[in-house]
Design a protein around this motif. Structure first.
Motif, mmCIF file in Angstrom:
data_model
loop_
_atom_site.group_PDB
_atom_site.id
_atom_site.type_symbol
_atom_site.label_atom_id
_atom_site.label_comp_id
_atom_site.label_asym_id
_atom_site.label_seq_id
_atom_site.Cartn_x
_atom_site.Cartn_y
_atom_site.Cartn_z
ATOM 1 N N ALA A 1 48.271 11.659 68.821
ATOM 2 C CA ALA A 1 47.312 12.151 69.786
ATOM 3 C C ALA A 1 46.507 13.292 69.275
ATOM 4 C CB ALA A 1 47.933 12.511 71.269
ATOM 5 N N THR A 2 47.459 14.278 68.625
ATOM 6 C CA THR A 2 46.813 15.382 68.060
ATOM 7 C C THR A 2 46.108 15.318 66.821
ATOM 8 O OG1 THR A 2 48.900 16.777 68.917
ATOM 9 C CG2 THR A 2 47.622 17.563 66.993
ATOM 10 N N LEU A 3 46.505 14.215 65.884
ATOM 11 C CA LEU A 3 46.032 14.144 64.766
ATOM 12 C C LEU A 3 44.610 13.169 65.057
ATOM 13 C CD1 LEU A 3 45.821 13.935 61.554
ATOM 14 C CD2 LEU A 3 47.034 11.967 61.660
ATOM 15 N N SER A 4 44.472 12.387 66.028
ATOM 16 C CA SER A 4 43.328 11.597 66.503
ATOM 17 C C SER A 4 42.347 12.739 66.926
ATOM 18 C CB SER A 4 43.440 11.039 67.840
ATOM 19 O OG SER A 4 44.477 9.713 67.495
ATOM 20 N N ALA A 5 42.720 13.897 67.646
ATOM 21 C CA ALA A 5 41.631 14.905 67.805
ATOM 22 C C ALA A 5 41.035 15.916 66.794
ATOM 23 C CB ALA A 5 42.502 15.766 68.771
ATOM 24 N N VAL A 6 42.243 15.874 65.724
ATOM 25 C CA VAL A 6 41.717 16.678 64.612
ATOM 26 C C VAL A 6 40.740 15.694 63.694
ATOM 27 C CG1 VAL A 6 42.522 17.624 62.478
ATOM 28 C CG2 VAL A 6 43.680 18.009 64.425
ATOM 29 N N TYR A 7 41.075 14.466 63.636
ATOM 30 C CA TYR A 7 40.130 13.555 62.873
ATOM 31 C C TYR A 7 38.930 13.383 63.561
ATOM 32 C CZ TYR A 7 38.453 9.381 60.619
ATOM 33 O OH TYR A 7 37.887 8.548 60.045
ATOM 34 N N SER A 8 38.662 13.407 64.820
ATOM 35 C CA SER A 8 37.455 12.999 65.272
ATOM 36 C C SER A 8 36.457 14.176 65.264
ATOM 37 C CB SER A 8 37.678 12.776 67.019
ATOM 38 O OG SER A 8 38.666 11.842 67.155
ATOM 39 N N SER A 9 37.021 15.422 65.563
ATOM 40 C CA SER A 9 36.221 16.729 65.235
ATOM 41 C C SER A 9 35.730 16.882 63.845
ATOM 42 C CB SER A 9 36.956 17.967 65.834
ATOM 43 O OG SER A 9 38.064 18.116 65.086
ATOM 44 N N VAL A 10 36.581 16.524 63.052
ATOM 45 C CA VAL A 10 36.263 16.721 61.536
ATOM 46 C C VAL A 10 35.127 15.585 61.205
ATOM 47 C CG1 VAL A 10 36.991 16.352 59.169
ATOM 48 C CG2 VAL A 10 38.518 17.534 60.598
ATOM 49 N N VAL A 11 35.159 14.406 61.710
ATOM 50 C CA VAL A 11 34.121 13.310 61.362
ATOM 51 C C VAL A 11 32.996 14.077 62.051
ATOM 52 C CG1 VAL A 11 33.520 11.045 61.943
ATOM 53 C CG2 VAL A 11 35.937 11.545 61.325
ATOM 54 N N LEU A 12 32.696 14.562 63.118
ATOM 55 C CA LEU A 12 31.613 14.848 63.788
ATOM 56 C C LEU A 12 30.926 16.097 63.043
ATOM 57 C CD1 LEU A 12 32.448 14.663 67.583
ATOM 58 C CD2 LEU A 12 31.118 12.956 66.311
ATOM 59 N N TYR A 13 31.897 16.926 62.602
ATOM 60 C CA TYR A 13 31.348 18.094 61.741
ATOM 61 C C TYR A 13 30.983 17.627 60.369
ATOM 62 C CZ TYR A 13 31.176 22.829 59.794
ATOM 63 O OH TYR A 13 30.854 23.850 59.341
#
Length: 228
Positions: free
Chosen positions: A147-159
């Protein structure tokens, strides 16, 4: 990806990639891919019942495969956990040859009817990273890590999608900051566990979740399942 004779569905995907930057992951792109492959439309629909949506899912999963291959190296094995996570996310983004394909995919999976597929793909990427790193947790940590990594990955992709810096340097700096935020959060949790009162409360809460287990292997109906 290793050189090999593509399966019909992979050939269909390769044909679609030419059209997606212009028409998106749409029925138009799917029909154009069928024409380019000279494939029977009935066969194509049998391979991809949902048309371009199924191709978009496969495209994302292919990127996960490329990432996993890059994680198999002596250098990677010797890294710290935080560096492994950073390397994996960077490898995942560098596996994308045309950022417009991901931009179009983001639009596709933002639609309400496709949001479930999008969340499943993100979870699947996080699960793939932890699995390739040899994660052996089978309790609540299995879920919290992903769950934590999903949040990190999602935010990085959008950036990353909006990053115009040379070599995407701003994205990699953003990635480092996000991972540092997670590490600080974990340190805070560890400190709270040692506190006399709060630590006792957290221990009691932890016991409530002792029965939580990771899903059994072989389940295809869970986030990260692969239909192809």
């Amino acid at each position: 990806m290793p050189d090999q004779i593509p399966s019909p569905v992979h050939a269909l995907l390769e044909a679609a990639l030419i059209h997606v930057p212009f028409d998106g992951w749409t029925e138009e792109s799917f029909r154009a891919a069928i024409r380019d492959c000279d494939m029977d439309p009935v066969v194509a629909r049998g391979l991809c019942p949902r048309g371009a949506l199924d191709l978009a899912v496969l495209y994302h999963q292919q990127g996960d495969d490329v990432m996993a291959e890059r994680m198999h190296s002596p250098e990677f094995a010797a890294m710290r956990i935080r560096d492994k996570v950073s390397f994996a996310i960077r490898a995942r983004l560098e596996a994308v040859e045309d950022r417009e394909l991901v931009q179009r995919g983001t639009t596709l999976f933002a639609l309400p009817q496709n949001a479930g597929d999008g969340a499943k793909l993100i979870w699947g990427t996080a699960d793939r990273i932890w699995s390739e790193m040899g994660d052996s947790s089978r309790d609540l940590n299995w879920y919290s890590k992903r769950a934590t990594l999903s949040a990190v990955y999602s935010s990085v992709v959008l950036y990353w999608l909006g990053d115009q810096s040379e070599g995407h340097s701003a994205t990699w700096e953003f990635l480092d900051r996000r991972i540092e935020n997670v590490m600080q959060f974990e340190k805070t949790k560890a400190a709270l566990r040692k506190a006399p009162v709060i630590g006792g409360v957290m221990e009691g809460i932890g016991k409530l979740f002792e029965q939580v287990q990771a899903p059994s292997s072989g389940r295809s109906d869970l986030p990260g399942g692969r239909p192809f």
